[in-house]
Motif scaffolding. Structure first.
Motif, PDB file in Angstrom:
ATOM      1  N   ALA A   1       0.827  -1.209   0.000  1.00 53.02           N
ATOM      2  CA  ALA A   1       0.000   0.000   0.000  1.00 53.02           C
ATOM      3  C   ALA A   1       0.858   1.255   0.000  1.00 53.02           C
ATOM      4  N   CYS A   2       1.898   1.256   0.807  1.00 52.43           N
ATOM      5  CA  CYS A   2       2.803   2.404   0.884  1.00 52.43           C
ATOM      6  C   CYS A   2       3.483   2.646  -0.453  1.00 52.43           C
ATOM      7  N   ARG A   3       4.023   1.602  -1.054  1.00 49.72           N
ATOM      8  CA  ARG A   3       4.787   1.768  -2.294  1.00 49.72           C
ATOM      9  C   ARG A   3       3.892   2.131  -3.477  1.00 49.72           C
ATOM     10  N   LEU A   4       2.719   1.502  -3.579  1.00 51.28           N
ATOM     11  CA  LEU A   4       1.839   1.832  -4.703  1.00 51.28           C
ATOM     12  C   LEU A   4       1.314   3.257  -4.601  1.00 51.28           C
ATOM     13  N   SER A   5       1.001   3.702  -3.394  1.00 53.68           N
ATOM     14  CA  SER A   5       0.428   5.039  -3.219  1.00 53.68           C
ATOM     15  C   SER A   5       1.471   6.144  -3.296  1.00 53.68           C
ATOM     16  N   GLU A   6       2.750   5.774  -3.485  1.00 55.19           N
ATOM     17  CA  GLU A   6       3.756   6.800  -3.741  1.00 55.19           C
ATOM     18  C   GLU A   6       3.459   7.535  -5.049  1.00 55.19           C
ATOM     19  N   ASN A   7       2.751   6.879  -5.938  1.00 54.48           N
ATOM     20  CA  ASN A   7       2.325   7.501  -7.193  1.00 54.48           C
ATOM     21  C   ASN A   7       0.998   8.212  -6.952  1.00 54.48           C
ATOM     22  N   PRO A   8       0.971   9.531  -6.946  1.00 55.46           N
ATOM     23  CA  PRO A   8      -0.268  10.249  -6.626  1.00 55.46           C
ATOM     24  C   PRO A   8      -1.361  10.077  -7.679  1.00 55.46           C
ATOM     25  N   LYS A   9      -1.018   9.499  -8.823  1.00 55.75           N
ATOM     26  CA  LYS A   9      -2.000   9.329  -9.891  1.00 55.75           C
ATOM     27  C   LYS A   9      -2.834   8.064  -9.735  1.00 55.75           C
ATOM     28  N   VAL A  10      -2.483   7.202  -8.762  1.00 59.75           N
ATOM     29  CA  VAL A  10      -3.268   5.988  -8.548  1.00 59.75           C
ATOM     30  C   VAL A  10      -3.894   6.034  -7.164  1.00 59.75           C
ATOM     31  N   SER A  11      -5.001   5.306  -7.008  1.00 59.37           N
ATOM     32  CA  SER A  11      -5.689   5.248  -5.720  1.00 59.37           C
ATOM     33  C   SER A  11      -5.643   3.817  -5.190  1.00 59.37           C
ATOM     34  N   VAL A  12      -5.516   3.703  -3.872  1.00 62.02           N
ATOM     35  CA  VAL A  12      -5.336   2.406  -3.230  1.00 62.02           C
ATOM     36  C   VAL A  12      -6.329   2.268  -2.086  1.00 62.02           C
ATOM     37  N   LEU A  13      -7.060   1.154  -2.087  1.00 58.54           N
ATOM     38  CA  LEU A  13      -7.971   0.837  -0.994  1.00 58.54           C
ATOM     39  C   LEU A  13      -7.504  -0.450  -0.327  1.00 58.54           C
ATOM     40  N   VAL A  14      -7.421  -0.428   1.007  1.00 58.42           N
ATOM     41  CA  VAL A  14      -7.050  -1.610   1.784  1.00 58.42           C
ATOM     42  C   VAL A  14      -8.198  -1.940   2.724  1.00 58.42           C
ATOM     43  N   ILE A  15      -8.612  -3.200   2.724  1.00 60.54           N
ATOM     44  CA  ILE A  15      -9.648  -3.628   3.665  1.00 60.54           C
ATOM     45  C   ILE A  15      -9.036  -4.611   4.652  1.00 60.54           C
ATOM     46  N   GLU A  16      -9.215  -4.341   5.935  1.00 66.55           N
ATOM     47  CA  GLU A  16      -8.606  -5.147   6.997  1.00 66.55           C
ATOM     48  C   GLU A  16      -9.676  -5.500   8.025  1.00 66.55           C
ATOM     49  N   SER A  17      -9.762  -6.780   8.378  1.00 69.84           N
ATOM     50  CA  SER A  17     -10.814  -7.211   9.299  1.00 69.84           C
ATOM     51  C   SER A  17     -10.530  -6.806  10.738  1.00 69.84           C
TER      52      SER A  17
ATOM     53  N   SER B   1       6.491  -1.892  13.779  1.00 67.51           N
ATOM     54  CA  SER B   1       5.706  -2.797  12.941  1.00 67.51           C
ATOM     55  C   SER B   1       5.569  -2.206  11.552  1.00 67.51           C
ATOM     56  N   SER B   2       4.964  -2.951  10.642  1.00 69.67           N
ATOM     57  CA  SER B   2       4.704  -2.381   9.319  1.00 69.67           C
ATOM     58  C   SER B   2       3.705  -1.239   9.417  1.00 69.67           C
ATOM     59  N   ALA B   3       2.826  -1.293  10.430  1.00 68.31           N
ATOM     60  CA  ALA B   3       1.881  -0.192  10.629  1.00 68.31           C
ATOM     61  C   ALA B   3       2.611   1.079  11.026  1.00 68.31           C
ATOM     62  N   ALA B   4       3.633   0.940  11.875  1.00 60.10           N
ATOM     63  CA  ALA B   4       4.390   2.106  12.319  1.00 60.10           C
ATOM     64  C   ALA B   4       5.359   2.593  11.255  1.00 60.10           C
ATOM     65  N   ALA B   5       5.974   1.657  10.536  1.00 57.24           N
ATOM     66  CA  ALA B   5       7.039   2.026   9.604  1.00 57.24           C
ATOM     67  C   ALA B   5       6.537   2.398   8.217  1.00 57.24           C
ATOM     68  N   TYR B   6       5.481   1.708   7.748  1.00 57.06           N
ATOM     69  CA  TYR B   6       5.034   1.912   6.376  1.00 57.06           C
ATOM     70  C   TYR B   6       3.713   2.675   6.257  1.00 57.06           C
ATOM     71  N   TYR B   7       2.846   2.542   7.271  1.00 55.05           N
ATOM     72  CA  TYR B   7       1.527   3.175   7.160  1.00 55.05           C
ATOM     73  C   TYR B   7       1.451   4.519   7.865  1.00 55.05           C
ATOM     74  N   LYS B   8       1.939   4.593   9.106  1.00 51.69           N
ATOM     75  CA  LYS B   8       1.813   5.843   9.869  1.00 51.69           C
ATOM     76  C   LYS B   8       2.403   7.053   9.152  1.00 51.69           C
ATOM     77  N   PRO B   9       3.596   6.931   8.511  1.00 52.13           N
ATOM     78  CA  PRO B   9       4.162   8.113   7.851  1.00 52.13           C
ATOM     79  C   PRO B   9       3.370   8.588   6.636  1.00 52.13           C
ATOM     80  N   VAL B  10       2.477   7.727   6.103  1.00 48.52           N
ATOM     81  CA  VAL B  10       1.779   8.093   4.857  1.00 48.52           C
ATOM     82  C   VAL B  10       0.270   8.003   4.990  1.00 48.52           C
ATOM     83  N   ASP B  11      -0.243   7.859   6.219  1.00 47.87           N
ATOM     84  CA  ASP B  11      -1.687   7.620   6.354  1.00 47.87           C
ATOM     85  C   ASP B  11      -2.544   8.825   5.983  1.00 47.87           C
ATOM     86  N   SER B  12      -1.911   9.977   5.762  1.00 44.00           N
ATOM     87  CA  SER B  12      -2.678  11.156   5.332  1.00 44.00           C
ATOM     88  C   SER B  12      -2.740  11.305   3.812  1.00 44.00           C
ATOM     89  N   ARG B  13      -2.127  10.386   3.088  1.00 45.48           N
ATOM     90  CA  ARG B  13      -2.191  10.481   1.629  1.00 45.48           C
ATOM     91  C   ARG B  13      -3.640  10.398   1.152  1.00 45.48           C
TER      92      ARG B  13
END
Length: 506
Positions: free
Chosen positions: A37-53, A194-206
């Motif tokens: 999710a982090c790497r794909l959303s580095e491209n502002p021209k694409v949109s990424v949806l993640v669903i987590e239970s 965690s991956s949540a802290a390292a990969y998601y938290k820095p970019v969760d406002s994208r």
């Protein structure tokens, strides 16, 4: 599962009909999912949806803490915990970061996964790593590291005296020896990374990245394209559904591999303070000594028999020739390439040292399957542990090696002899102990293997599910060879490479 999709149909949590459009849909915000999710959303021209239970627990003090505690055979029930939260297993794991051994990764390529080997993954292993080398106190305690083996954004006497030498860094592809083990921690804050802290938290406002809580229950399939199924979306509403097969792959859920583990405790003469972040990785030669040639020959002669038993275990879904090829490659890793086949990892409890030890390459493979169409969270898992005597013999050999270390100065001056078994215990006594006490390490791989289809594979070398044009799997289940150490380190590398593959294939 990861797809490039033009339109995603979903039901919101309020169950009101709502259609939204995304370029990429990710099912699961786990360790690998958030890397993607982090790497794909580095491209502002694409949109990424993640669903987590599971919930978002990034601010839960229990999760972020650096503290961690450790948990069969003879028809015992074994626990298979999972990280049902944003961050997946990296939220609940032991935080030890060991990538594995070069020859084990190179075995991916031998099994038919072109462009997947140590050389192709090493740079990806370093890509997302912000390595903090040992500080002065850690260096004094014997902690070593080789900066070239990493990304940058105690006494060794006992093990050396019984034939296991120190190694500078465990993550350079040759981890054989006694070494300090890195952890996925902020060292100074003693806070889990965690991956949540390292990969998601820095970019969760994208604005082009969205994570929602829910369950993916059904994939929506569009018209086939060039005889390949095309995923066009999903429903996030629980329904009683029939399962229609789009691409028949009998290997799904089979070949589950895990480490065989055991814990032995040693009381300490005095209260010990501090962590014990040292791992000892041994080869079959280390553990077996002069018994190795006999066990190597006898086990090789049984490979075809083991292969037939494994095929029968799957109900004939995977043929014996497939297992014979895979078992021969694994056997060569152990006895010809002399890879590390076990890890010993102590934990300090103050008044005791708890030694965790596990073997890397058991031949007793297992399975996980869906129980029913409405029991998605309650699968049928058959550990099938120790169905072969060879796997017991290997764990016994490693336990004997560990026992010798704790009976040798200077370790023997810190701990009391364990009350489990005497140093002259027989093989029969050790076998009984292993069957009664050994279990699993939750380092599960290979149930959705990246292998050729004729070897029981589910995804190809581009991580696409066979028979589909745009559905991928990227998690630990695609790893086709069990690895030395722990699953999280190599999974980060696999996910980083997968993100590049997806970006270049779009």
């Amino acid at each position: 599962m990861y797809s490039r999709i033009s339109t995603v149909a979903l039901l919101a949590r309020a169950l009101s009909d709502q259609a939204e459009s995304y370029d990429y849909l990710l099912a699961g915000a786990g360790t690998a999912g958030l890397v993607i999710a982090c790497r794909l959303s580095e491209n502002p021209k694409v949109s990424v949806l993640v669903i987590e239970s599971g919930p978002d627990v990034r601010n839960d003090g229990v999760v972020t803490s650096g503290n961690f505690s450790f948990t069969g055979a003879n028809d015992r029930v074994l626990s298979y915990r999972a990280g049902k939260a944003v961050g997946g297993r990296s939220i609940v794991n032991g935080m030890v970061y060991i990538r594995g051994e070069q020859a084990q990764f190179d075995a991916f390529e031998k099994l038919g996964d072109s462009e997947w080997n140590w050389d192709s993954l090493f740079s990806y292993g370093k890509k997302g790593e912000r390595f903090e080398g040992p500080d002065t106190a850690q260096k004094t305690a014997g902690v070593t590291a080789n900066p070239a083996d990493h990304g940058t954004n105690g006494s060794l006497t006992t093990w050396k005296s019984i034939g296991v030498n120190p190694v500078t860094d465990i993550n350079g592809g040759n981890p054989h020896g006694f070494v300090s083990a890195p952890q996925t921690l902020d060292r100074d804050k003693i806070r889990r990374s965690s991956s949540a802290a390292a990969y998601y938290k820095p970019v969760d406002s994208r604005p082009n990245l969205k994570v929602i809580q829910g369950n993916m229950k059904r994939i929506i399939w569009a018209n086939e394209k060039k005889n390949r199924a095309v995923a066009s979306g999903f429903y996030a509403k629980e329904e009683k559904l029939g399962v229609k097969v789009k691409s028949a792959m009998p290997g799904v859920g089979e070949n589950m591999q895990d480490h065989n583990a055991m814990v032995i405790g040693y009381g300490t003469a005095n209260t010990l303070v501090g962590d014990t972040p040292f791992a000892t990785l041994v080869t079959a030669q280390d553990a077996l000594g002069n018994k190795m040639p006999v066990l190597a020959a006898s086990s090789r002669s049984q490979i075809s028999t083991w292969a037939q038993a494994a095929s029968t275990y799957t109900g004939g879904a995977i043929d014996a020739k497939t297992y014979e090829k895979r078992f021969q490659i694994q056997h060569d890793l152990i006895f010809k390439q002399n890879v590390t086949i076990a890890e010993l990892f102590p934990t300090n409890l103050g008044s005791a040292i708890v030694s965790q030890l596990w073997t890397t390459h058991p031949f007793s493979w297992s399975s996980v399957h869906l129980k029913s169409l409405v029991s998605f969270d309650d699968p049928v898992i058959d550990p099938n542990i120790f169905s072969l005597q060879f796997d017991i013999d290997m764990l016994v050999a490693v336990a004997r090696k560990e026992q010798k270390a704790y009976s040798t100065p200077p370790l023997s001056t810190f701990v009391a002899p364990n009350q489990v078994l005497p140093t002259n215990a027989t093989d029969e006594q050790w076998t009984a102990y292993v069957q009664a006490n050994a279990g699993n390490t939750l380092h599960v791989v290979d149930t959705c293997a990246m292998l050729p289809l004729d070897l029981g594979g589910i995804v190809d070398s581009k991580l696409k599910v066979y028979g589909t044009s745009n559905m991928r799997v990227v998690d630990a289940s695609v790893i086709p060879v069990e690895l030395t150490g722990h699953t999280t380190g190599p999974l980060y590398a696999v996910a980083e490479k997968a993100a590049d593959i997806i970006n270049n294939d779009s």
